[in-house]
Scaffold this motif. Sequence first.
Motif, PDB file in Angstrom:
ATOM      1  N   VAL A 376       0.811  -1.311  -0.010  1.00  0.00           N
ATOM      2  CA  VAL A 376      -0.386  -0.462  -0.253  1.00  0.00           C
ATOM      3  C   VAL A 376       0.901   1.356   0.173  1.00  0.00           C
ATOM      4  CG1 VAL A 376      -1.721   1.490   1.420  1.00  0.00           C
ATOM      5  CG2 VAL A 376      -2.043  -1.548   0.771  1.00  0.00           C
ATOM      6  N   LEU A 377       0.386   2.463  -0.705  1.00  0.00           N
ATOM      7  CA  LEU A 377       0.978   3.490  -1.012  1.00  0.00           C
ATOM      8  C   LEU A 377       0.757   4.736  -0.079  1.00  0.00           C
ATOM      9  CD1 LEU A 377       2.796   5.399  -2.330  1.00  0.00           C
ATOM     10  CD2 LEU A 377       2.355   5.495  -4.226  1.00  0.00           C
ATOM     11  N   LEU A 378       1.087   5.073   1.048  1.00  0.00           N
ATOM     12  CA  LEU A 378      -0.273   5.579   2.046  1.00  0.00           C
ATOM     13  C   LEU A 378       0.152   6.990   1.629  1.00  0.00           C
ATOM     14  CD1 LEU A 378       0.743   3.634   5.308  1.00  0.00           C
ATOM     15  CD2 LEU A 378      -0.900   3.186   3.883  1.00  0.00           C
ATOM     16  N   ARG A 379       1.587   7.753   0.952  1.00  0.00           N
ATOM     17  CA  ARG A 379       2.581   9.178   0.945  1.00  0.00           C
ATOM     18  C   ARG A 379       2.590   9.135   0.047  1.00  0.00           C
ATOM     19  NH1 ARG A 379       2.574  14.034   3.911  1.00  0.00           N
ATOM     20  NH2 ARG A 379       4.310  15.146   3.412  1.00  0.00           N
ATOM     21  N   ASN A 380       2.389   9.886  -0.886  1.00  0.00           N
ATOM     22  CA  ASN A 380       3.526   9.974  -2.557  1.00  0.00           C
ATOM     23  C   ASN A 380       3.647  11.419  -2.684  1.00  0.00           C
ATOM     24  OD1 ASN A 380       4.967   9.631  -4.260  1.00  0.00           O
ATOM     25  ND2 ASN A 380       3.377   8.791  -5.925  1.00  0.00           N
ATOM     26  N   GLN A 381       4.420  12.611  -1.738  1.00  0.00           N
ATOM     27  CA  GLN A 381       4.460  13.724  -1.858  1.00  0.00           C
ATOM     28  C   GLN A 381       5.492  14.027  -3.099  1.00  0.00           C
ATOM     29  OE1 GLN A 381       2.020  15.219   0.020  1.00  0.00           O
ATOM     30  NE2 GLN A 381       3.382  16.523   0.176  1.00  0.00           N
ATOM     31  N   ASP A 382       4.916  15.324  -3.795  1.00  0.00           N
ATOM     32  CA  ASP A 382       6.020  15.576  -5.159  1.00  0.00           C
ATOM     33  C   ASP A 382       6.316  14.319  -5.909  1.00  0.00           C
ATOM     34  OD1 ASP A 382       5.958  18.036  -3.961  1.00  0.00           O
ATOM     35  OD2 ASP A 382       7.233  18.015  -2.687  1.00  0.00           O
ATOM     36  N   HIS A 383       5.161  13.208  -6.306  1.00  0.00           N
ATOM     37  CA  HIS A 383       5.580  11.997  -7.237  1.00  0.00           C
ATOM     38  C   HIS A 383       6.648  11.855  -7.027  1.00  0.00           C
ATOM     39  CE1 HIS A 383       1.209  13.161  -8.784  1.00  0.00           C
ATOM     40  NE2 HIS A 383       2.157  14.605  -8.733  1.00  0.00           N
ATOM     41  N   ALA A 384       7.038  11.738  -5.537  1.00  0.00           N
ATOM     42  CA  ALA A 384       8.207  11.043  -5.851  1.00  0.00           C
ATOM     43  C   ALA A 384       8.770  10.110  -6.189  1.00  0.00           C
ATOM     44  CB  ALA A 384       8.892  11.296  -4.033  1.00  0.00           C
ATOM     45  N   LEU A 385       7.508   9.099  -6.715  1.00  0.00           N
ATOM     46  CA  LEU A 385       7.882   7.699  -6.827  1.00  0.00           C
ATOM     47  C   LEU A 385       6.690   7.715  -8.165  1.00  0.00           C
ATOM     48  CD1 LEU A 385       7.260   5.556  -2.508  1.00  0.00           C
ATOM     49  CD2 LEU A 385       9.001   5.407  -4.376  1.00  0.00           C
ATOM     50  N   PRO A 386       6.490   6.712  -8.744  1.00  0.00           N
ATOM     51  CA  PRO A 386       7.595   5.509  -8.731  1.00  0.00           C
ATOM     52  C   PRO A 386       9.043   6.221  -9.096  1.00  0.00           C
ATOM     53  CG  PRO A 386       6.544   5.834 -10.167  1.00  0.00           C
ATOM     54  CD  PRO A 386       6.073   7.177 -10.154  1.00  0.00           C
ATOM     55  N   LEU A 387      10.907   5.578  -8.666  1.00  0.00           N
ATOM     56  CA  LEU A 387      11.778   6.404  -9.412  1.00  0.00           C
ATOM     57  C   LEU A 387      11.705   5.972 -10.226  1.00  0.00           C
ATOM     58  CD1 LEU A 387      13.676   4.556  -5.593  1.00  0.00           C
ATOM     59  CD2 LEU A 387      13.026   6.883  -6.281  1.00  0.00           C
ATOM     60  N   ALA A 388      12.625   6.466 -11.320  1.00  0.00           N
ATOM     61  CA  ALA A 388      13.427   6.148 -12.380  1.00  0.00           C
ATOM     62  C   ALA A 388      14.282   5.512 -11.768  1.00  0.00           C
ATOM     63  CB  ALA A 388      13.603   8.001 -13.143  1.00  0.00           C
ATOM     64  N   GLY A 389      14.839   5.184 -13.222  1.00  0.00           N
ATOM     65  CA  GLY A 389      15.572   3.819 -13.368  1.00  0.00           C
ATOM     66  C   GLY A 389      16.776   3.742 -13.295  1.00  0.00           C
ATOM     67  N   ALA A 390      17.082   5.479 -13.276  1.00  0.00           N
ATOM     68  CA  ALA A 390      18.395   5.982 -13.450  1.00  0.00           C
ATOM     69  C   ALA A 390      18.751   7.186 -12.222  1.00  0.00           C
ATOM     70  CB  ALA A 390      19.662   6.598 -14.488  1.00  0.00           C
ATOM     71  N   VAL A 391      18.012   6.738 -11.003  1.00  0.00           N
ATOM     72  CA  VAL A 391      18.071   7.498 -10.500  1.00  0.00           C
ATOM     73  C   VAL A 391      19.076   8.329  -9.581  1.00  0.00           C
ATOM     74  CG1 VAL A 391      17.607   5.893  -8.629  1.00  0.00           C
ATOM     75  CG2 VAL A 391      16.505   8.490  -8.114  1.00  0.00           C
ATOM     76  N   GLY A 392      19.958   7.694  -9.487  1.00  0.00           N
ATOM     77  CA  GLY A 392      21.807   8.529  -8.805  1.00  0.00           C
ATOM     78  C   GLY A 392      21.389   7.043  -7.709  1.00  0.00           C
ATOM     79  N   GLN A 393      22.851   7.110  -6.941  1.00  0.00           N
ATOM     80  CA  GLN A 393      22.652   6.606  -6.031  1.00  0.00           C
ATOM     81  C   GLN A 393      21.864   6.350  -4.666  1.00  0.00           C
ATOM     82  OE1 GLN A 393      27.125   6.448  -3.451  1.00  0.00           O
ATOM     83  NE2 GLN A 393      25.989   7.070  -1.733  1.00  0.00           N
ATOM     84  N   VAL A 394      21.356   5.400  -4.192  1.00  0.00           N
ATOM     85  CA  VAL A 394      20.097   4.918  -3.356  1.00  0.00           C
ATOM     86  C   VAL A 394      20.529   4.625  -2.532  1.00  0.00           C
ATOM     87  CG1 VAL A 394      18.070   3.833  -2.829  1.00  0.00           C
ATOM     88  CG2 VAL A 394      18.817   4.739  -4.975  1.00  0.00           C
ATOM     89  N   ALA A 395      20.552   5.408  -0.696  1.00  0.00           N
ATOM     90  CA  ALA A 395      20.565   5.037  -0.095  1.00  0.00           C
ATOM     91  C   ALA A 395      20.139   3.796   0.930  1.00  0.00           C
ATOM     92  CB  ALA A 395      20.993   5.943   1.095  1.00  0.00           C
ATOM     93  N   VAL A 396      20.478   2.622   1.162  1.00  0.00           N
ATOM     94  CA  VAL A 396      19.423   1.514   1.851  1.00  0.00           C
ATOM     95  C   VAL A 396      19.422   1.891   3.153  1.00  0.00           C
ATOM     96  CG1 VAL A 396      18.136  -0.889   1.583  1.00  0.00           C
ATOM     97  CG2 VAL A 396      19.109   0.755  -0.999  1.00  0.00           C
ATOM     98  N   ILE A 397      18.755   1.800   3.852  1.00  0.00           N
ATOM     99  CA  ILE A 397      19.334   2.129   5.130  1.00  0.00           C
ATOM    100  C   ILE A 397      17.900   0.909   5.999  1.00  0.00           C
ATOM    101  CG2 ILE A 397      19.099   3.791   7.301  1.00  0.00           C
ATOM    102  CD1 ILE A 397      19.871   5.801   5.050  1.00  0.00           C
ATOM    103  N   GLY A 398      18.577   0.366   7.309  1.00  0.00           N
ATOM    104  CA  GLY A 398      18.071  -0.447   8.019  1.00  0.00           C
ATOM    105  C   GLY A 398      17.477  -1.816   7.814  1.00  0.00           C
ATOM    106  N   SER A 399      17.068  -2.384   8.887  1.00  0.00           N
ATOM    107  CA  SER A 399      16.071  -3.819   8.646  1.00  0.00           C
ATOM    108  C   SER A 399      16.246  -4.980   7.610  1.00  0.00           C
ATOM    109  CB  SER A 399      14.750  -3.597   8.356  1.00  0.00           C
ATOM    110  OG  SER A 399      13.714  -2.565   9.121  1.00  0.00           O
TER     111      SER A 399
END
Length: 754
Positions: A376-399
Amino acid sequence: MSARQRLPRTLLAVGIACAAVGLSGVSAAATAPAARPWMNAALSPDQRADLLVKAMTQDEKFRLIRSEYGADFEGKHNKPAGSLGTAGFIPAMPRLGLPAIHETDAGQGVARPLLFGDGDTALPAGLAVAASFDPQVAHAGGAMIGREAHRMGFAVLLAGGVNLARDPRNGRNFEYAGEDPLLAGRIVGAAIAGIQSEHEVSTVKHYAMNDLETARTTLSANIDQTAARESDLLAFEIAIADGQPGSVMCSYNRVNGVYACENDWLLNQVLKRDWKYPGFVMSDWGAVHSAAKSALAGLDQESAGERFDKEVYFDKPLREAVARGEVPPSRIDDMVHRILRSFFAVGAFEHPAKVAPIDYAADAKVSQRAAEEGIVLLRNQDHALPLAGAVGQVAVIGSHADVGVTTGGGSSGVKPRGGSPVTGVAPTAWPGPKVYQRSSPMQAIARRNGGKVAYASGEDIAAAAKLAAQSKVAIVFAEQWTAESFDVPTMDLPGHQDALIAAVARANPHTIVVLETNGAVKMPWLDQVQGVLEAWYPGANGGEAIARVLFGEVDASGRLPVTWPKDESQLPRPTIPGAGLAAIGIPPQGQPQQDIDYDIEGADVGYRWFEKRHLEPLFAFGHGLSYTTFAYGTPKLENHDGTISVSVRVTNTGKRAGVAVPQLYVAPPQGDTTHRLAGWQRVSLKPGESRDVRIAASPVRLAHYDAARHGWVRDAGRYRFQLGTDATSMLKADLSVGLPAATCTLEACTPVAH
């Protein structure tokens, strides 16, 4: 032998041995119908059961009405001979052609924590499947786990959890299907039907009102009987009607002061008299407290009494009760008949469970589809999602998102193939061990982003924030582990995760949060992040499913099957005395309550409680955003002799394919006039595509339960229907209609003659 068709290792020898004892007798019987007329598949299940009961000795009957615990217990090598080493076991009866019966947990997959092997395929949490609002997804998932169970030699799958989510802190919510009885009943009923399509007997559980885990073996769930009928019991009624489970598992708790497994009202009056349920009632493990009282109240089979009950009530004590005349022999015959009937009904004799190859790769895809439809997509401010394929470095954090995804614990915990990629995390003993499914979100993201991914565990908040500041996008994975036998005392994310999310969001305005939780949690950081996905416990291919949703390869199409409160103050019971588990660093506070007052909300569970109390939740039941937009035409109500439906034209007005889930709600003219879900439709649309959608209203949702008539009654008056995208967002249209008084079933209403 290919990896796709590898047999579960130790099951091969054990399964063949079991086949030699029990299944060969079935094969022989199939060729000798004169000697064993109950093997004639042309007869009805009831006829076959009658014939077999007549052929059984008293000892054989008493052996069938109790199972043994099938695994080693408390570190001792004491599992029964011939058992596969799991939840329940009844030895074969070669004289009658009866194979050994092996029972295994549970609704998320074949859970066999004490059996060595490669592991099994985990479905997403039951809440995730419910969030799909798609019974076909539930049926496919049920068929998948039923097929795996059958090909491991198990005949009974202890699945079908349908207890309503009355409190987001209930440690077992993830096994169930949400707060609304219509949605929960339809989803779980479809899953049960899927399981039984593979010639497995499925249970439905935990009957009934097992809505909290704290003090679950002693507490009394106190509720007006009519309110129970219109809430938790309605979910069971629908699930049983749709899925026709072979067994109902009675729960640990008391209901209005009487233990569920010796509760005449629950078992005899509601289940067997009013619902005309033909299958058998089995106890939960350790839920039996008497012999004659339980048998006369409607319990048909005692589960693992030698391990979990004070004594094996359905052996010597029940034999003595029969000898004294307290329990008639006909009741024993009825118990045996119901058990046998259920196995005949699913074709278990013609298609006996036995070890066979399993296509784990295909099964993982079934799990992945369920996860994708339930996120479930609960929040999507400024159409941040979906991510573009070449978004640049992504930090994956936690869990531990670098190696896997979270699962729930307890009897439904499914060991992943290859073992958990993370070990030693508390609790390591029951209701653990805590395990992760081997599906790395980080690796799935890297495959879509040219490998430009960096990971931080989140244990060092400053280091995580630094990595986030150096990245284009930061994705924080937050988790909440729960399990049966305990509830969490608050809606807080455990540990320092709230502080972690807030720090990452300060460091990078493009922060996305992915929640892997048992349900609703507080979000003090909500306005600081751009996006929030609720991924629940996403199952065997959960990392891949999350990445596909993040990058828009599939639409964010899940809808909340629960209301998401802002905090505990909005709940009917703001505190759960005694909730917690010391083994995970949450010591229980105070003494558990022994009486739980469910009359506070009665049948007004979830969104109906919020409506009645004029409370605004954080997110409404049915809420879920999409990556596209939809336009709705003017809804039209159709009344065909009291059968109500609403039609509406739905158009995808965006540039992406997406899924709309219009929901139909109804408010009756008198009594409790809160809105309740009456139906819904899930529709996939391409960009620019329009489709006319018709939603039929469930007849029973227009009715109230009349205790005097032992049935559902629709009052005369004007019913107000509304079409919405969640329980609070409705289209403006006059959809009211006057209806005459009627008696109703789950399928139809019949006007009352004057």
